[in-house]
Design an enzyme around this catalytic site. Structure first.
Site, PDB file in Angstrom:
ATOM      1  N   HIS A   1       0.709  -1.040  -0.030  1.00  0.00           N
ATOM      2  CA  HIS A   1       0.047   0.084   0.009  1.00  0.00           C
ATOM      3  C   HIS A   1       0.979   1.193   0.058  1.00  0.00           C
ATOM      4  CE1 HIS A   1      -1.749   3.252   2.618  1.00  0.00           C
ATOM      5  NE2 HIS A   1      -2.644   3.304   1.711  1.00  0.00           N
TER       6      HIS A   1
ATOM      7  N   ARG B   1      -0.236  12.589  -0.522  1.00  0.00           N
ATOM      8  CA  ARG B   1      -1.348  13.362  -0.492  1.00  0.00           C
ATOM      9  C   ARG B   1      -1.049  14.791  -0.088  1.00  0.00           C
ATOM     10  NH1 ARG B   1      -1.459   9.795   3.595  1.00  0.00           N
ATOM     11  NH2 ARG B   1      -1.739  10.683   5.514  1.00  0.00           N
TER      12      ARG B   1
END
Length: 301
Positions: A106, A110
């Site tokens: 994963h 951001r």
């Protein structure tokens, strides 16, 4: 320096392209793109590779959303953000391999900015990457963490240990008293010393993900496996589902902001199983995961 939103967006779009291209090259199959718009403002590109040779499912999502008010999940630990408009953009991905000897991975990078008239903008970067093996290999864990340490090194000696610990603490299933995997890096609320340095670090994390992951995939993707390994893989995937639905801040943020549910839940494994009261056989490879890999360790001593 004032935040340059367009520079961040251009990097994120290019990062999504590069990650998809390289994962496709490993698998031989292509991603299918789904471009979407958000009613409240913004949109994104969701890309999914399904039923590949190497990857049972890989999802790589870009989103850029904006709105007039921050959601509760974002203001809970930053109450000063209440009443500000916001923009949030990022690339988030989860790769669920077919072979149980290849770990799930994963990654996420951001950027948030919250503004109101007459006040300085509040902005920060966040992200990281983490690895979730089903069958642990020491050399894979060392490579993963060494890559993380090396990309952090130019930003200060304390960066890797700090963000490794944050990752260990974050990807922890409190209701199971168990780590989700072997960790990696996790950072949030990063806005010092300045925009350029923070942006450079986010870029290093985004670019470092494939350097950390692809060599492990290449090493493990052709190992033979059978029903026993598959059953354990599906059982352990249940922990992934539990974490994402119960603890993950990103999932909660997406759902609370009226995000696109299909994209938010793209991280879910395509198949998963639960088993009441499961205990691995003593001294089995499955038991080794719990004994040797899930407890927090310093992998790059």
């Amino acid at each position: 320096m004032a935040p340059d939103i367009q520079r961040v967006k251009a990097f994120l779009l290019d990062l999504q392209d590069r990650i998809c291209q390289q994962l496709s090259a490993v698998d031989g199959d292509d991603f299918v793109e789904d471009a979407w718009q958000r009613e409240g403002g913004g949109g994104g590109r969701s890309r999914v590779l399904r039923d590949g040779v190497v990857f049972e499912q890989a999802g790589v999502n870009f989103s850029h959303v904006h709105g007039d008010a921050m959601p509760a999940s974002a203001t809970a630990h930053r109450p000063e953000l209440a009443g500000r408009s916001f923009e949030a953009m990022g690339v988030s991905l989860v790769v669920h391999p077919r072979n149980p000897y290849v770990p799930t991975s994963h990654a996420n990078v951001r950027f948030f900015i919250a503004e109101k008239p007459g006040a300085d903008p509040v902005w920060w970067f966040g992200g990281g990457f983490d690895l979730t093996p089903f069958y642990g290999f020491e050399e894979d864990a060392v490579h993963w963490h060494r890559t993380a340490r090396d990309l952090c090194a130019p930003f200060g000696d304390d960066v890797y240990p700090r963000y490794k610990k944050w990752c260990d603490d974050y990807f922890y299933l409190k209701h199971r008293q168990e780590a989700r995997g072997i960790g990696g890096l996790f950072f949030d609320d990063l806005n010092t010393p300045d925009f350029d340095t923070c942006f450079a670090f986010m870029q290093a994390v985004g670019d470092g993900y494939l350097n950390a992951y692809l060599p492990i995939v290449e090493r493990r993707k052709t190992l033979p496996w059978g029903e026993r390994e598959r059953e354990f893989q599906l059982y352990r995937r249940g922990r992934y589902v539990e974490f994402n639905l119960v603890w993950d801040r990103g999932t909660l943020f997406g759902l609370q902001t009226g995000g696109r549910t299909e994209s938010i839940l793209m991280s879910m494994p395509p198949l998963v199983r639960w088993e009441y009261g499961y205990q691995p056989e003593e001294n089995s490879p499955e038991a080794a995961l719990y004994r040797d890999f899930l407890p927090v360790r310093d992998w790059v001593k």
